[in-house]
Scaffold this motif. Structure first.
Motif, PDB file in Angstrom:
ATOM      1  N   ASP A  41     -11.586   4.489  -3.274  1.00 14.95           N
ATOM      2  CA  ASP A  41     -10.989   5.266  -4.356  1.00 14.95           C
ATOM      3  C   ASP A  41      -9.547   4.839  -4.593  1.00 14.95           C
ATOM      4  O   ASP A  41      -9.109   4.687  -5.729  1.00 14.95           O
ATOM      5  N   PHE A  42      -8.812   4.615  -3.502  1.00 13.68           N
ATOM      6  CA  PHE A  42      -7.418   4.179  -3.615  1.00 13.68           C
ATOM      7  C   PHE A  42      -7.345   2.831  -4.320  1.00 13.68           C
ATOM      8  O   PHE A  42      -6.558   2.636  -5.242  1.00 13.68           O
ATOM      9  N   ALA A  43      -8.175   1.865  -3.871  1.00 13.29           N
ATOM     10  CA  ALA A  43      -8.166   0.535  -4.470  1.00 13.29           C
ATOM     11  C   ALA A  43      -8.520   0.590  -5.949  1.00 13.29           C
ATOM     12  O   ALA A  43      -7.969  -0.138  -6.774  1.00 13.29           O
ATOM     13  N   THR A  44      -9.463   1.470  -6.288  1.00  7.40           N
ATOM     14  CA  THR A  44      -9.904   1.592  -7.680  1.00  7.40           C
ATOM     15  C   THR A  44      -8.775   2.109  -8.569  1.00  7.40           C
ATOM     16  O   THR A  44      -8.603   1.663  -9.697  1.00  7.40           O
ATOM     17  N   LYS A  45      -7.968   3.030  -8.048  1.00  5.47           N
ATOM     18  CA  LYS A  45      -6.917   3.646  -8.853  1.00  5.47           C
ATOM     19  C   LYS A  45      -5.810   2.664  -9.230  1.00  5.47           C
ATOM     20  O   LYS A  45      -5.106   2.870 -10.210  1.00  5.47           O
ATOM     21  N   ILE A  46      -5.614   1.615  -8.409  1.00  3.98           N
ATOM     22  CA  ILE A  46      -4.540   0.673  -8.728  1.00  3.98           C
ATOM     23  C   ILE A  46      -5.083  -0.621  -9.326  1.00  3.98           C
ATOM     24  O   ILE A  46      -4.380  -1.614  -9.400  1.00  3.98           O
ATOM     25  N   SER A  94       0.831  -1.206   0.000  1.00  6.62           N
ATOM     26  CA  SER A  94       0.000   0.000   0.000  1.00  6.62           C
ATOM     27  C   SER A  94       0.863   1.251   0.000  1.00  6.62           C
ATOM     28  O   SER A  94       0.601   2.213  -0.739  1.00  6.62           O
ATOM     29  N   ILE A  95       1.914   1.260   0.828  1.00  2.00           N
ATOM     30  CA  ILE A  95       2.821   2.408   0.890  1.00  2.00           C
ATOM     31  C   ILE A  95       3.520   2.602  -0.454  1.00  2.00           C
ATOM     32  O   ILE A  95       3.642   3.723  -0.965  1.00  2.00           O
ATOM     33  N   VAL A  96       3.968   1.491  -1.049  1.00  2.00           N
ATOM     34  CA  VAL A  96       4.620   1.560  -2.364  1.00  2.00           C
ATOM     35  C   VAL A  96       3.670   2.127  -3.410  1.00  2.00           C
ATOM     36  O   VAL A  96       4.049   2.994  -4.212  1.00  2.00           O
ATOM     37  N   ALA A  97       2.428   1.644  -3.410  1.00  2.95           N
ATOM     38  CA  ALA A  97       1.447   2.121  -4.394  1.00  2.95           C
ATOM     39  C   ALA A  97       1.188   3.614  -4.234  1.00  2.95           C
ATOM     40  O   ALA A  97       1.060   4.355  -5.224  1.00  2.95           O
ATOM     41  N   LEU A  98       1.117   4.084  -2.991  1.00  4.75           N
ATOM     42  CA  LEU A  98       0.909   5.514  -2.747  1.00  4.75           C
ATOM     43  C   LEU A  98       2.091   6.337  -3.250  1.00  4.75           C
ATOM     44  O   LEU A  98       1.915   7.380  -3.892  1.00  4.75           O
ATOM     45  N   ILE A  99       3.315   5.869  -2.950  1.00  2.26           N
ATOM     46  CA  ILE A  99       4.511   6.587  -3.399  1.00  2.26           C
ATOM     47  C   ILE A  99       4.566   6.646  -4.925  1.00  2.26           C
ATOM     48  O   ILE A  99       4.836   7.702  -5.516  1.00  2.26           O
ATOM     49  N   CYS A 100       4.310   5.524  -5.568  1.00  2.00           N
ATOM     50  CA  CYS A 100       4.345   5.488  -7.039  1.00  2.00           C
ATOM     51  C   CYS A 100       3.277   6.402  -7.639  1.00  2.00           C
ATOM     52  O   CYS A 100       3.516   7.068  -8.654  1.00  2.00           O
ATOM     53  N   LEU A 135      -0.222  -7.177 -14.109  1.00  2.00           N
ATOM     54  CA  LEU A 135       0.090  -7.605 -12.744  1.00  2.00           C
ATOM     55  C   LEU A 135       0.527  -6.414 -11.882  1.00  2.00           C
ATOM     56  O   LEU A 135       1.598  -5.844 -12.085  1.00  2.00           O
ATOM     57  N   HIS A 136      -0.314  -6.063 -10.903  1.00  2.00           N
ATOM     58  CA  HIS A 136      -0.078  -4.865 -10.096  1.00  2.00           C
ATOM     59  C   HIS A 136       0.088  -5.230  -8.623  1.00  2.00           C
ATOM     60  O   HIS A 136       0.163  -6.410  -8.254  1.00  2.00           O
ATOM     61  N   ALA A 137       0.154  -4.218  -7.770  1.00  2.00           N
ATOM     62  CA  ALA A 137       0.460  -4.423  -6.356  1.00  2.00           C
ATOM     63  C   ALA A 137      -0.517  -5.375  -5.678  1.00  2.00           C
ATOM     64  O   ALA A 137      -0.118  -6.203  -4.852  1.00  2.00           O
ATOM     65  N   GLY A 138      -1.800  -5.280  -5.994  1.00  2.00           N
ATOM     66  CA  GLY A 138      -2.784  -6.181  -5.391  1.00  2.00           C
ATOM     67  C   GLY A 138      -2.536  -7.631  -5.765  1.00  2.00           C
ATOM     68  O   GLY A 138      -2.661  -8.529  -4.928  1.00  2.00           O
TER      69      GLY A 138
END
Length: 410
Positions: free
Chosen positions: A391-396, A96-102, A228-231
């Protein structure tokens, strides 16, 4: 039937090697806020450095984030175990932290997303800083009945690196020094490949010993695994942690059965023209899992892969682990086609699917599967609104990635 095995470096010699970020043990308690304070600065510094470099591979950069921790305990002779709830929780928060930073840096973080992308892969390394690192006459690869390896094996089997990042704290330097004593026996690095990054604030507490999880010989999960993404990385890693790996290739291998949705079932997805074909999604899943499972004194090598009639089998660690990728043509897939399996891994979003699988297995007169639920990625603050987390989950999501690609074409 096709069978493939070849050194990674020979497949694409000019492909840039991955980089490594060594992180000292996580703070306690390992909640989102503490992990963000402890690891956020180092993660952001490493990702920013890779983003700003002049030369990138066409497929993008890869960054291994090694979380070192005394994650394993020994419940019996030659046996290791871990607390799966604690491990998957840390994984979910780090991703989650990585996804936010990216997202903040406008860096695509899914696999092979182009020259500007950074594919971050989080792995656990067993490391107890209170104990001396074992000294071997030459690099050795030791395994146990889990997929977790120790620092000595990690240094001996993962090489070469593009850059090695380490944090400028006392625990960070102690970890880096221990790692380099082993690594320098297998690889020589230039000074400019060693990068010191900012350390965060570590918050410590004496945690109570975690309950140990019973590992499983056969673990199953399903998904589309498109872009293939963070989730996806979180789900695959958390599920692999449950595998009970046999001591010898002479015995039945641990099996990780992955149902991957067939192309026909995805034709009505939003932006369906940007859905990756099944073969590519399988290739990416196997490549990612090789990050966790493939050990070789030769460093980066391709796994031993067999393709036959809509199924792909990849073998790791001298055949003690098999990954079975099968095409999903319905909601149940292999869970109602094969009686012999132990555990089903789901996310919070697919919990109802796990219940439906067990209901169907009861109808068949089969034993139920033990259900393990992985945390969903979120923006972190537990006081935040559910709308923010959604919203966060949707964006990734894969849909968001396909939408971005559709917009780039216009």
């Amino acid at each position: 039937m096709e069978r493939h095995r070849q050194p990674h470096q020979n497949t694409n010699q000019q492909q840039q090697n991955p980089s490594l970020l060594l992180l000292p043990p996580p703070p306690q308690p390992a909640d989102h806020a503490s992990l963000s304070v402890a690891y956020g600065p180092a993660l952001k510094a490493a990702i920013t450095k890779l983003k700003n470099e002049d030369h990138h591979s066409e497929r993008g950069s890869v960054l291994f984030v090694a979380i070192t921790s005394a994650i394993l305990t020994a419940p019996g002779p030659n046996q290791k175990s871990l607390s799966w709830p604690a491990a998957q929780s840390v994984l979910a928060r780090i991703y989650s932290i990585v996804a936010l930073i990216c997202a903040q840096l406008s860096v695509p973080s899914e696999m092979h997303a182009g020259p500007d992308s950074i594919d971050v892969r989080v792995i656990f390394i067993h490391y107890d800083p209170s104990r001396p690192i074992r000294q071997a006459p030459r690099p050795a690869i030791d395994v146990n009945n889990t997929i977790i390896i120790d620092l000595h094996t990690f240094a001996s089997a993962y090489h070469p690196w593009h850059e090695i990042f380490h944090v400028n704290s006392e625990p960070g330097y102690r970890l880096f020094t221990s790692y380099m004593k082993i690594y320098e026996q297998v690889q020589t690095l230039r000074q400019d490949q060693l990068v010191v990054v900012e350390s965060g604030l570590s918050l410590s507490e004496n945690p109570s010993p975690p309950a140990q999880t019973k590992l499983c010989p056969i673990v199953c999960l399903g998904g589309t695994f498109d872009h293939l993404h963070a989730g996806h990385k979180l789900l695959l890693t958390a599920a692999a942690l449950l595998l009970k790996v046999p001591d010898s290739p002479e015995t039945t291998p641990a099996r990780f059965i992955i149902g991957i949705t067939g192309d026909e079932l995805l034709k009505r997805k939003k932006y369906a023209e940007f859905v990756q074909p099944w073969d590519l999604r399988v290739t990416n899943v196997v490549e990612f899992l090789a990050s966790l499972l493939q050990l070789s004194k030769q460093g980066w090598v391709e796994p031993d892969v067999t393709k036959n009639d809509g199924k792909v089998i990849a073998r790791f660690r001298d055949g003690t682990i098999e990954i079975h990728c099968v095409m999903l043509q319905d909601a149940f897939g292999p869970t109602t086609a094969e009686e012999e399996m132990d555990a089903l891994v789901v996310s919070g979003e697919t919990r109802s699917g796990g219940d439906a699988v067990n209901a169907r297995r009861r109808e068949l007169g089969w034993h139920e599967l033990e259900i393990f639920e992985v945390d969903v990625l979120d923006a972190g603050d537990s006081t935040g609104s559910s709308a923010t987390k959604t919203d966060f989950a949707t964006k990734i999501s894969s849909t968001a990635i396909r939408e971005r690609k559709a917009g780039a074409r216009e």
